[in-house]
Every structure is written in C-alpha cells, then in structure tokens.
Design a protein around this motif. Structure first.
Motif, mmCIF file in Angstrom:
data_model
loop_
_atom_site.group_PDB
_atom_site.id
_atom_site.type_symbol
_atom_site.label_atom_id
_atom_site.label_comp_id
_atom_site.label_asym_id
_atom_site.label_seq_id
_atom_site.Cartn_x
_atom_site.Cartn_y
_atom_site.Cartn_z
ATOM 1 N N ALA A 431 0.832 -1.201 0.000
ATOM 2 C CA ALA A 431 0.000 0.000 0.000
ATOM 3 C C ALA A 431 0.864 1.248 0.000
ATOM 4 C CB ALA A 431 -0.925 -0.004 1.214
ATOM 5 N N LEU A 432 1.931 1.238 0.782
ATOM 6 C CA LEU A 432 2.824 2.387 0.845
ATOM 7 C C LEU A 432 3.568 2.595 -0.467
ATOM 8 C CD1 LEU A 432 3.827 4.612 2.720
ATOM 9 C CD2 LEU A 432 5.605 3.060 3.516
ATOM 10 N N LEU A 433 4.020 1.508 -1.082
ATOM 11 C CA LEU A 433 4.718 1.623 -2.369
ATOM 12 C C LEU A 433 3.789 2.197 -3.437
ATOM 13 C CD1 LEU A 433 6.682 -1.775 -2.418
ATOM 14 C CD2 LEU A 433 7.634 0.513 -2.043
ATOM 15 N N ASP A 460 1.682 -2.783 -13.574
ATOM 16 C CA ASP A 460 2.877 -3.627 -13.457
ATOM 17 C C ASP A 460 3.905 -3.046 -12.495
ATOM 18 O OD1 ASP A 460 1.822 -5.436 -15.314
ATOM 19 O OD2 ASP A 460 2.606 -4.271 -16.993
ATOM 20 N N LEU A 461 3.445 -2.583 -11.334
ATOM 21 C CA LEU A 461 4.368 -2.082 -10.324
ATOM 22 C C LEU A 461 5.061 -3.260 -9.645
ATOM 23 C CD1 LEU A 461 5.391 0.430 -8.715
ATOM 24 C CD2 LEU A 461 3.647 -0.143 -7.019
ATOM 25 N N ASP A 462 6.373 -3.266 -9.690
ATOM 26 C CA ASP A 462 7.169 -4.344 -9.103
ATOM 27 C C ASP A 462 7.414 -4.041 -7.636
ATOM 28 O OD1 ASP A 462 8.858 -6.403 -8.486
ATOM 29 O OD2 ASP A 462 10.530 -5.711 -9.727
ATOM 30 N N THR A 463 6.793 -4.819 -6.747
ATOM 31 C CA THR A 463 6.972 -4.618 -5.307
ATOM 32 C C THR A 463 8.109 -5.464 -4.754
ATOM 33 O OG1 THR A 463 5.461 -6.396 -4.641
ATOM 34 C CG2 THR A 463 4.497 -4.228 -5.108
ATOM 35 N N GLY A 470 -1.288 -3.476 -10.233
ATOM 36 C CA GLY A 470 -1.764 -2.432 -11.128
ATOM 37 C C GLY A 470 -3.255 -2.247 -10.998
ATOM 38 N N PHE A 471 -3.719 -1.056 -11.344
ATOM 39 C CA PHE A 471 -5.137 -0.727 -11.283
ATOM 40 C C PHE A 471 -5.610 -0.315 -12.670
ATOM 41 C CE2 PHE A 471 -3.419 0.378 -7.009
ATOM 42 C CZ PHE A 471 -4.117 -0.564 -6.278
ATOM 43 N N GLN A 477 -8.568 -3.359 -7.522
ATOM 44 C CA GLN A 477 -7.783 -4.397 -6.852
ATOM 45 C C GLN A 477 -6.442 -4.512 -7.563
ATOM 46 O OE1 GLN A 477 -10.956 -4.800 -4.452
ATOM 47 N NE2 GLN A 477 -9.103 -6.006 -4.126
ATOM 48 N N GLY A 478 -5.349 -4.475 -6.815
ATOM 49 C CA GLY A 478 -4.024 -4.517 -7.433
ATOM 50 C C GLY A 478 -3.693 -5.839 -8.071
ATOM 51 N N LEU A 479 -4.287 -6.921 -7.580
ATOM 52 C CA LEU A 479 -4.128 -8.252 -8.161
ATOM 53 C C LEU A 479 -5.502 -8.798 -8.499
ATOM 54 C CD1 LEU A 479 -1.477 -9.862 -5.763
ATOM 55 C CD2 LEU A 479 -1.076 -9.013 -8.076
ATOM 56 N N ALA A 480 -5.565 -9.660 -9.491
ATOM 57 C CA ALA A 480 -6.841 -10.259 -9.900
ATOM 58 C C ALA A 480 -6.693 -11.772 -9.902
ATOM 59 C CB ALA A 480 -7.243 -9.755 -11.284
#
Length: 507
Positions: A431-433, A460-463, A470-471, A477-480
């Motif tokens: 969430a912070l990233l 495609d944000l690499d955590t 991604g939204f 939702q960041g993941l599906a």
C-alpha cells in the motif's frame, strides 16, 4: 519517523487552517456553483446540452463534473476539457497547429459568453459537449471570482513543505498487535522516504488515530482525521467495524484510500493492493475445474457469519459468469454439505467445524478457502484432508525477489518485527509503495483527483514481494486472482500447485 501525540496535533490544526485558502463570500458562492451547480439564491439553474439544446438542471452537470474540483480537466468519452487556470485563460493559448485555430485570452465578459453561449473569445464555437449554463449576472460574477482563485486552492493535507496522510489503527483489543505492525511498517516506510528528501519538496507526515471498538467510535475517529487533522488521503486503515460505510464516506469527501477494506469492495475511492476475497476463491474454482475435474454443478458456496453473505453471493455471481451452476449460497449451521467441492467463506473456527461435519458424514468433497481466513484451523484438521484442502494465497515467498526480501528484512530489523503477520507486513508495504509511486507521478501540484487518476494509471508495479500490481479506471484491486496451495496434513505443509494468473475481466 517521530509522530506527535494527538494533543499536539490538535494544537497545530489551527495553524494548518490559517494556511488554507480564505475565500470571500462571493468566492464561496462561486465555489458552490462550480462544484454543485447551485445558485447563491438557491434557485434551480439550468443548462443546455448538445446540438439540440436539451435542458437539464445545472446540478446534474456542474463544472467540476468534467473539469474536476481542481479545475485541471480530465479526459472522458474522447473529450478533454481544458484547464480552468485563470492565469492561463487570461494569457491565452496561442495557436494550436492541429486545427489552426487561435485561442485568445479570456476576459470576464468573454468568459461569460463561453459559459452561457459556448463561444470562445475568437468567436469559435466550443465543443457541443460543453453545457451552456443559464446564469444570472450575480451567479456569473461569483463563478468568475472563484475561478480566479481556483488555481491557488489546495486540497486538505497539502501544505508548502508537508503532505499529511492518515490512518485508523486500534491501540487495544484483539487487533492491537495488528495495529502495531501496520503502524511500524508505515512509520518505517515514510521515514525512509523523508530521509531521501520526501516527495516533490514535501515531507510526508502520518496522523494515526484509534478507531475504538464500536462503529460509532470509528466514525468519530474518521471524522477527526478528515475534519480536524485535514489529511490528504488514507493509507492502510485497520477498522473493520467501519468497513460497511467507509467507501460511501470517502466518496462523499472525495478522499482516496490505499489499503484493504473488505466491506467496501467496489468503492471508486479505495485502491486495495491485494485481490478481493471473491477473486481469490474464483482462482480456486478455476483450479478445481481444470486440474481436479470438478463439474460445472459440483461446487457449493457456504459461508459462516452474516458479514460473509455479500462476498459469498459475489463469488456465486462470478462462478455463474464463468459457466458454473453452483446453486444458492448456504449458511453454515453445523451441517455437512453435498457436492464435489465446497468453497468456504468465514472464520477459522467455523471452517474447522465444517471439516469435522464433512468427515462425520463421510463426505469426501474437496475443501477450498482463503488462507487469510482459515489458516488458524489447519493444525487441528484430520490427516484425512491431506491433499484435499486447497487454499488461495495472493502471494507466496516464491514471489519475493532478492531486493524485496532484503527490504522486508531491513524493515523488520529496524522496527523489531519478526516473521509473524508476514501477510499484513507485505500488504501494508505494498500500500505504501503504491501511494508513494502515485504521489511521485502527481507532482508538486497534488490534488485528490489527480491522485485517483495516478493510481488508476499504475500498471505492473514491481513490489519485490508480490506479483506485479496495477489498477485501472474500472479496477480497484491490485491483483486479480491468487496462487493455489495444496495442504498436506499432519504438519501442515504447503505446496503451490497453481501459480498466480490474472483472472479474465468479468462483465
């Protein structure tokens, strides 16, 4: 990062308010007209729309609905409303090569003609999508007065050298330890950002309030965050008693939230790094069909706890859209359940009781559940369920890159955390990233609307700890989907049997 006690925060709020834009009575009236389409006389204003001049109430199409509360405009339906920055309007936009038209400077009189007749200072007719408002002379003067100040107005929580975020975290009760973990992760992440100079010349500050133990106390804490603390956005709150109305409360205020709020799925203001419960369980259903051979009518959806009724029905609708015929959802009341596979939503204790009921009735159905809900029951399950129990995990340690693992270990060392509640640590860090990356893209002139658009544009944000997040304009939702993990008992031991694969978009 050092956090000030609440009493000190309250003592500072007066100075924060003094820095806010002080609008005159005329400008306040113009602001209401701009945002709500309401006249200072409270009389209903009308607007004409399209080539046929269809008449509608101005409150249906206020200026802010297309140009945004910040006046910067947002593209919609192929139309890009211009920025309503008075300095820019008063200077003109020169000549645009795409169509050869000139865009001279606006004055108060030509702005009134554009608003009322849809004609710009050069005599060009504006796009038919632009409503023509039937304003009184007083309303037009109010609107012009506010537009001259619009570019100077900042959203709450945005100051010259500070940007304030807020969260709700319990300090006592059964969620106190989880609240401590979330706070530690947020404090550490913001401290790291501030040591690097903050974002766009601003330090990030965090206001933490305790939501208490009742819906009423949680609502009061939320109001204090938004009204007294004047936070810009919320991040990773932990207030489940508020979930049912949090989305609507934030939508009324236009406040974005990055973090999980299971009871507010579908809110346009809430961006959750991880998949919803129905999405996680849908991944299990796909595995049941493709790898276990469960037939279209072989799944049963069962839930325990009234709060699980809505997610259970949402899952059923997803299954129907994917070609399943699962039948109505069932409430678990100690009974065994027929079917090739049982998808469960609820707490660990009820899941353990379901497994016992199935075993006592001689039912050998596969069991499917989300790890976040039932992990606490695994140690008490019979070995008969070995390799017949499958759990959904949004991420697993196999997703962790060397860099992501190092970042997580560094966080734990600095904050005195261990491997317990790893899922909460990872979701909070994600969430912070996401928040930090969206704020970077927004730039110095931050607004809540811009933050929402920036979050929608993250892909495609690499955590380093999860599959890429991604939204999108219609996705919060960041993941599906989820990994599918088989459980071996006794133990328990875990084996990933189907890696994360994004689910297809549902209608």
């Amino acid at each position: 990062m050092r956090l000030l006690p609440l009493v000190v925060w309250l003592g500072l709020f007066a100075s924060h308010t003094a820095l806010a834009l002080d609008l005159t009575e005329q400008e306040q009236a113009g602001k209401r007209l701009y945002r709500e389409g309401v006249s200072s006389s409270d009389a209903q204003l009308m607007a004409r729309v399209g080539a046929s001049d269809i008449s509608v109430p101005a409150s249906v199409l206020p200026c802010a609905s297309c140009h945004g509360n910040d006046g910067r405009g947002r593209a919609e339906g192929g139309v890009r409303p211009p920025t309503l920055d008075w300095q820019r309007l008063a200077l003109g936009q020169g000549e645009r090569e795409a169509n050869g038209r000139r865009y001279p400077a606006y004055a108060e009189a030509t702005l009134a003609r554009a608003v009322g007749q849809g004609i710009d200072p050069a005599g060009n007719r504006l796009d038919p999508a632009m409503p023509r408002f039937e304003l009184t002379l007083s309303d037009q003067r109010n609107l012009t007065a506010y537009l001259k100040r619009l570019g100077q107005e900042r959203d709450p929580g945005v100051e010259e050298h500070i940007l304030r975020l807020g969260t709700l975290l319990p300090a006592s009760g059964p969620l106190a330890e989880a609240g401590r973990v979330v706070r530690a992760v947020l404090e550490d992440g913001l401290a790291q950002l501030n040591q690097q100079g903050g974002l766009h010349g601003r330090r990030l500050e965090l206001v933490v309030l305790d939501p208490g133990h009742t819906p009423a106390s949680a609502e009061q804490a939320l109001e204090r965050l938004l009204d007294d603390a004047q936070v810009f956005a919320l991040i990773a709150p932990l207030a489940p008693m508020l979930d049912a109305r949090l989305g609507s409360a934030l939508e009324q205020r236009g406040v974005p939230l990055v973090g999980s709020s299971p009871g507010s799925v579908g809110s346009a203001q809430i961006f959750d790094p991880l998949p919803s419960l129905p999405e996680q369980l849908q991944s299990l259903a796909g595995f049941a069909r493709d790898r276990l051979g469960v037939g279209p009518d072989g799944l049963r959806v069962i839930y325990a706890g009234s709060e699980q009724a809505a997610p259970a029905e949402a899952l059923r609708q997803r299954l129907l859209a994917a070609g399943w015929t699962p039948g109505p959802v069932q409430v678990f009341a100690g009974q065994a359940v027929e079917g090739e596979g049982v998808v469960f939503l609820g707490r660990a204790q009820a899941f353990g009781e379901l497994a016992q009921a199935q075993q006592a009735a001689g039912r050998k159905a596969y069991l499917f559940a989300a790890s976040s809900q039932v992990a606490g029951a695994l140690a008490g399950l019979s070995a008969d369920w070995s390799q017949r129990l499958f759990l959904a995990y949004p991420f697993t340690p196999q997703d962790w890159t060397e860099q992501g693992r190092a970042a997580l270990n560094g966080l734990r060392q600095r904050q005195g955390l261990d491997g317990r509640q790893a899922a909460l640590q990872v979701s909070t860090r994600c969430a912070l990233l996401l928040m930090a990356e969206a704020l970077r893209q927004v730039g110095r002139d931050a607004s809540r609307e811009q933050l929402v658009r920036a979050l929608e544009g993250l892909h495609d944000l690499d955590t380093g700890l999860t599959p890429a997040l991604g939204f999108g304009p219609g996705r919060r939702q960041g993941l599906a989907g989820a990994h599918v993990v088989a459980v071996t008992l006794p133990g328990p031991q875990f084996q990933t049997v189907a890696a994360y694969k994004p689910l297809p978009l549902t209608p």
